[in-house]
Design an enzyme around this catalytic site. Structure first.
Site, short mmCIF file in Angstrom:
data_model
loop_
_atom_site.label_atom_id
_atom_site.label_comp_id
_atom_site.label_asym_id
_atom_site.label_seq_id
_atom_site.Cartn_x
_atom_site.Cartn_y
_atom_site.Cartn_z
N ASP A 103 0.86 -1.20 0.00
CA ASP A 103 0.00 0.00 0.00
C ASP A 103 0.89 1.24 0.00
O ASP A 103 0.68 2.17 0.75
CB ASP A 103 -0.92 -0.01 1.22
CG ASP A 103 -1.97 1.10 1.18
OD1 ASP A 103 -2.28 1.59 0.07
OD2 ASP A 103 -2.46 1.49 2.25
N LEU A 104 1.90 1.21 -0.85
CA LEU A 104 2.87 2.29 -0.86
C LEU A 104 2.38 3.44 -1.73
O LEU A 104 2.06 3.28 -2.89
CB LEU A 104 4.21 1.77 -1.38
CG LEU A 104 5.41 2.66 -1.15
CD1 LEU A 104 5.61 2.95 0.33
CD2 LEU A 104 6.66 2.01 -1.72
#
Length: 140
Positions: A103-104
Site C-alpha cells: 500500500d505504498l
C-alpha cells in the site's frame, strides 16, 4: 534497513537486501490488511492465480459490504477468463517475487530527518512482482 511503522505505532526494521521469497511463491504467511480490509494473500505459484484470488476476495467483500452490483457482476467472467490471464501470463517467465509494501503511496512514506533513512508506514507486505507498487505513484 528501512524503518516501517505499523498501524499500531510499532516500528519494524526491514532488511531491503532480502531478495528472495522464503518458499519461492507469491503471497504471505499471515493475513494482511489494507485499511480495514483483509487481503487474500495465501501463497500461490503464479501471479495470475494470486491476483485472481485477491480480486475474487475483494468482489466478495464488495457484495458483503455495500451489496451486489449487477453491472460489476456481469464484467467478472471476462476479467477472470480473459483479462487476468492475458496480462499476467506475460510476467510469469522471469518472475522472482519481491517483498513489496502492498500500500505504498506518498502518504505512507517519508524520510527520517535525523538520519535520512526511508520510513514506510502502514505496511501490508507480501511477495509479488517487483513492479507491483508503481501504479500508486503515477502522477495525476
Amino acid at each position: 534497513m528501512v524503518a516501517v511503522l505499523t498501524e499500531h505505532g510499532s516500528q519494524l526494521l526491514v532488511d531491503e537486501n532480502v531478495v528472495a521469497t522464503p518458499n519461492g511463491k507469491i503471497g504471505f504467511h499471515v493475513t494482511i490488511y489494507n485499511g480495514d480490509l483483509p487481503q487474500a494473500n495465501t501463497f500461490t505459484d503464479k501471479s495470475e492465480d494470486f491476483s485472481a484470488n485477491g480480486m475474487r476476495h475483494m468482489f466478495r467483500l464488495n457484495v458483503e459490504r455495500p451489496g451486489p452490483c449487477k453491472p460489476l457482476d456481469a464484467l467478472m467472467p471476462g476479467v477472470f477468463d480473459k483479462v487476468i490471464p492475458r496480462l499476467l501470463k506475460l510476467l510469469e517467465s522471469d518472475l522472482k517475487p519481491s517483498l513489496v509494501h502492498g500500500d505504498l503511496w506518498c502518504g505512507n512514506a517519508a524520510v527520517d530527518e535525523e538520519d535520512n533513512m526511508p520510513i514506510a508506514f502502514d505496511p501490508c507486505y507480501f511477495w509479488t512482482h517487483n513492479e507491483y507498487e508503481l501504479g500508486n505513484w503515477r502522477p495525476e
